[in-house]
Design a protein around this motif. Sequence first.
Motif: not given
Length: 365
Positions: A26-30, A240-242
């Motif tokens: 739950i972060a700006p990576v993943g 958000l990317a999800a």
Amino acid sequence: MIYLSPPHMSGKELEYVKKAFESNYIAPVGEFVDRFERSIIDYTNVKSAVAVCNATSGLHLALRVLGIKDSKVAVSNFTFIGSVNPILYERNEPIFIDVDKYWHMDVELLEKAIKEDDIKAVILPHIYGQVADIKPILELCRKNGIYLIEDAAESLGAYYKWGIENEKLRVVFSGTIGEIGVYSFNGNKLLTTSSGGVLVSNNEKLVEKAKFLSTQAKEPDFIEYVHKEVGFNYRMSNILAAIGVGQMEVIEERIAKKREIFNWYKEFLDEEFMPELKSTRGTRWLTTLIFKNKNPFKIMKKLRENNIESRPLWNPMHLQPLFKGAKAYLNGRSEELFKKGLCLPSGTRLTKNQVKEICEIIQSS
Ligand SMILES: Cc1ncc(COP(=O)(O)O)c(C=O)c1O
């Protein structure tokens, strides 16, 4: 209420958001940031992409990585302010260029501006899902050593039929032609991540640099937080990317529906619709038109009384109080569009009957 262009989920987004939660990224990576970037690369056939928090920050990064500061930047004067604010973030001076019969930057006026002003970069907005006549603009930029940045915030999925190669039609997507392109995933766009953007380029080094700057310019070879230049916190969240991954799965479906809605309006209204440049496929993100004899602001009010949202066309940049005294190359076209035009409801859940009702209200106004 019928909104102008509300979000339309594919149904997969919640599942992907749940997966992102389960991974605890739950972060700006993943995983989903990587997958979202990959989906843009695969769809637009561009070499490299970086997901950022919105298109405005993407355009800011574009100017940063190209080193455009304290300079003159040409931009269409018929666009949303998001095309122009990033020019100011780097203390540049915007030079406004009026539009052609396709409602996009006029190449002759641009040529005049390049002769008179020392322009270092052009920001070319492709508006309302349609595309600008980019080939002569690209040529002009190349000839004069000027960077071309495509503000494709509104035109993800629009493409040029570039020519025949190996007996096959070569299709080139908006955003992938200049040095850098930027897409928006704001709430009202063709696809949305609620808020979001993607910067793309065929120059992988530029994207790498943009990614570095978007994550506070943290030097990668040091664990102990070493910084040599100013950075920004512009990266997109994995959550958000999800949503973006789910949205990209239905992009062609959404474009087909947008184009169908446009054709319904054309069937019911005898007005002057935004033209589509030859040899291109726009997305018709918004159906837009200019009225022959009607007052768009009165129509907007009437639609509003019937719980229907519509919007004016862009209020030209050279008329904005913020840009009082700014240099502008004008032909009267953008002012005319603003006075006569309207954006009509274009949400992809609209039915033909609803479009008919909207058109009946317009006709009776
Ligand atoms: C032409 C144009 N440029 C830039 C932007 C800025 O995009 P964002 O809201 O993602 O920052 C928008 C819309 O929002 C836009 O329509």
